[in-house]
Write an enzyme that holds these catalytic residues in place. Structure first.
Site, short mmCIF file in Angstrom:
data_model
loop_
_atom_site.label_atom_id
_atom_site.label_comp_id
_atom_site.label_asym_id
_atom_site.label_seq_id
_atom_site.Cartn_x
_atom_site.Cartn_y
_atom_site.Cartn_z
N HIS A 1 8.12 -33.80 -29.26
CA HIS A 1 9.53 -33.70 -28.87
C HIS A 1 10.21 -35.06 -28.79
CE1 HIS A 1 8.68 -29.51 -26.95
NE2 HIS A 1 8.64 -29.50 -28.26
N SER B 1 4.63 -24.65 -19.31
CA SER B 1 5.03 -23.29 -18.89
C SER B 1 5.04 -22.33 -20.08
CB SER B 1 6.41 -23.33 -18.24
OG SER B 1 7.37 -23.79 -19.19
C1 BV8 Z 1 13.21 -25.67 -33.26
C2 BV8 Z 1 13.43 -32.58 -25.32
C3 BV8 Z 1 14.22 -24.73 -35.19
C4 BV8 Z 1 14.31 -32.64 -24.18
C5 BV8 Z 1 12.54 -30.42 -25.48
C6 BV8 Z 1 10.82 -19.77 -32.08
C7 BV8 Z 1 10.49 -20.73 -33.05
C8 BV8 Z 1 11.21 -21.93 -33.12
C9 BV8 Z 1 12.24 -22.20 -32.20
C10 BV8 Z 1 12.54 -21.26 -31.24
C11 BV8 Z 1 11.84 -20.05 -31.17
N1 BV8 Z 1 12.37 -19.33 -30.14
C12 BV8 Z 1 13.35 -20.05 -29.54
C13 BV8 Z 1 13.49 -21.21 -30.21
C14 BV8 Z 1 14.49 -22.23 -29.89
C15 BV8 Z 1 13.95 -23.29 -28.93
C16 BV8 Z 1 13.15 -22.70 -27.80
O1 BV8 Z 1 11.92 -22.71 -27.83
N2 BV8 Z 1 13.86 -22.24 -26.80
C17 BV8 Z 1 13.19 -21.69 -25.63
C18 BV8 Z 1 13.84 -22.26 -24.36
C19 BV8 Z 1 13.27 -20.20 -25.71
N3 BV8 Z 1 13.13 -24.23 -29.67
C20 BV8 Z 1 13.76 -25.25 -30.26
O2 BV8 Z 1 14.97 -25.40 -30.27
C21 BV8 Z 1 12.89 -26.28 -30.97
N4 BV8 Z 1 13.47 -26.48 -32.26
O3 BV8 Z 1 12.24 -25.03 -33.38
O4 BV8 Z 1 14.25 -25.69 -34.14
C22 BV8 Z 1 14.72 -25.42 -36.39
C23 BV8 Z 1 13.93 -25.40 -37.54
C24 BV8 Z 1 14.42 -25.99 -38.68
C25 BV8 Z 1 15.66 -26.63 -38.69
C26 BV8 Z 1 16.42 -26.68 -37.52
C27 BV8 Z 1 15.95 -26.07 -36.34
C28 BV8 Z 1 12.94 -27.62 -30.26
C29 BV8 Z 1 12.16 -27.56 -28.99
C30 BV8 Z 1 12.14 -28.94 -28.35
C31 BV8 Z 1 13.23 -29.01 -27.32
N5 BV8 Z 1 13.16 -30.26 -26.61
N6 BV8 Z 1 12.46 -31.61 -24.96
C32 BV8 Z 1 13.73 -33.56 -23.18
O5 BV8 Z 1 12.50 -33.64 -23.00
O6 BV8 Z 1 14.55 -34.19 -22.56
S1 BV8 Z 1 11.78 -29.14 -24.72
C33 BV8 Z 1 11.41 -29.48 -23.10
O7 BV8 Z 1 10.63 -28.35 -22.65
C34 BV8 Z 1 10.50 -30.66 -22.86
O8 BV8 Z 1 10.08 -31.33 -24.04
C35 BV8 Z 1 9.29 -30.05 -22.22
O9 BV8 Z 1 8.14 -30.74 -22.47
C36 BV8 Z 1 9.31 -28.74 -22.89
C37 BV8 Z 1 8.41 -27.68 -22.38
O10 BV8 Z 1 8.49 -27.63 -20.99
P1 BV8 Z 1 7.10 -27.93 -20.22
O11 BV8 Z 1 6.57 -29.23 -20.71
O12 BV8 Z 1 6.25 -26.73 -20.34
O13 BV8 Z 1 7.63 -28.17 -18.76
P2 BV8 Z 1 7.97 -27.06 -17.65
O14 BV8 Z 1 8.66 -27.75 -16.52
O15 BV8 Z 1 8.62 -25.90 -18.32
O16 BV8 Z 1 6.53 -26.56 -17.17
C38 BV8 Z 1 5.66 -27.46 -16.53
C39 BV8 Z 1 4.42 -26.66 -16.20
O17 BV8 Z 1 3.49 -27.55 -15.59
C40 BV8 Z 1 4.68 -25.54 -15.20
O18 BV8 Z 1 4.14 -24.33 -15.72
C41 BV8 Z 1 3.91 -25.97 -13.94
O19 BV8 Z 1 3.24 -24.87 -13.33
C42 BV8 Z 1 2.89 -26.92 -14.50
N7 BV8 Z 1 2.51 -27.99 -13.57
C43 BV8 Z 1 3.29 -28.64 -12.67
N8 BV8 Z 1 2.55 -29.58 -12.03
C44 BV8 Z 1 1.30 -29.52 -12.58
C45 BV8 Z 1 1.27 -28.51 -13.55
N9 BV8 Z 1 0.17 -28.22 -14.27
C46 BV8 Z 1 -0.95 -28.93 -14.01
N10 BV8 Z 1 -1.01 -29.91 -13.09
C47 BV8 Z 1 0.09 -30.24 -12.35
N11 BV8 Z 1 0.02 -31.22 -11.44
#
Ligand code: BV8
Length: 243
Positions: free
Chosen positions: A113, A191
């Protein structure tokens, strides 16, 4: 409780914000998470950037500030030790943009990312460059565009929602998984909401690989994993990897 890793096991690791939580870096979807204060579309999408680049630069500058002060934790270090042991039978694909894996010593890292400590021009094709500056007031402009009499707004070198991931990264992940004799897919601190990263577990399963999740809370794609270890990665990884 150690994971079964033999001489022909290849380990693909996918990390998310949770692996940096014990370094004091906010995750995204926790109750006090980063997204709580900002709507995703406002700060992590191209539309949001062009609508209000100053807001987006404040959001990423604040994250640059907190990441600069952070230290890698035992979870990052455990993954370094595993890489040391496995060499080219190890690959780390991270969703994190904080660079803490590299700071801990990881080499075989794909920053799916993007990278918080790099910027690039939103107009010209100048390659991304290291940039840890904080842009809290004036907007950063591209010097190369200015030399050419144009003007280009700099942006963080981050993959925003709706933007494609680097196809080379996805190709390297696919090649690694296809070549593996005995594939172990290990997801840590994510997540499982963001695609295409959240689909990697299904690809690993389709290839006959084993899949393990280490996560503090239940993950969106948890049901896909063969094994789930609930708890902090900084505590669980050292013992799971028997280091
Ligand atoms: C794309 C940059 C297509 C921002 C980020 C199907 C296929 C393809 C795309 C999609 C699809 N369905 C939907 C989509 C669109 C979208 C998407 O996935 N939307 C979601 C919300 C439904 N995907 C996209 O747009 C992607 N692009 O595929 O484009 C395309 C193709 C061709 C041409 C044009 C376009 C782009 C995705 C990237 C987005 N950018 N980051 C930034 O970082 O500032 S995503 C963002 O979420 C971060 O990068 C982050 O890393 C990522 C995932 O979140 P997590 O890392 O999981 O963090 P979260 O807080 O959610 O969870 C943390 C977990 O840790 C928790 O579960 C917690 O319990 C746990 N935890 C906490 N403490 C601990 C722990 N575990 C262990 N130990 C601990 N101590």
């Amino acid at each position: 409780m150690a994971l079964e890793i033999s001489d022909n096991t290849s380990v693909l690791v996918l990390t998310g914000a949770g692996v940096s939580a014990e370094s004091g870096i906010q995750t995204f979807r926790a109750s006090d998470g980063l997204w709580e204060k900002h709507a995703i579309e406002d700060v992590a999408s191209p539309e949001g950037f062009f609508r209000d680049p100053a807001l987006v630069w404040r959001f990423y500058s604040e994250r640059r500030r907190s990441v600069s002060a952070a230290q890698s934790n035992a979870g990052h270090l455990a993954l370094c030790a595993l890489e040391e042991e496995l060499g080219d039978r190890f690959l780390l694909a991270t969703q994190n943009v904080d660079g803490l894996h590299e700071r801990a010593g990881s080499k075989r890292v794909l920053a799916l990312h993007g990278r918080l400590m790099q910027s690039r021009c939103s107009v010209c094709e100048r390659p991304p460059f290291d940039d840890d500056a904080l842009y809290l007031s004036a907007l950063p402009m591209c010097a190369r565009c200015e030399e050419r009499g144009g003007s280009g707004l700099l942006r963080p070198h981050i993959v925003w929602f709706g933007e494609a991931l680097d196809p080379n990264h996805l190709a390297r992940v696919e090649t690694f998984m296809n070549k593996a004799e005995d594939l172990l897919f290990l997801a840590v601190g994510t997540s499982g909401h963001v695609y295409p990263a959240a689909a990697l577990v299904s690809v690993a399963r389709a290839l006959g690989g084993r899949s393990v999740l280490v996560n503090l809370d239940e993950a969106g794609n948890e049901g896909e994993f063969d094994e789930v270890f609930r708890g902090p990665s900084g505590v669980l990884l050292p013992s799971l990897l028997d280091l």
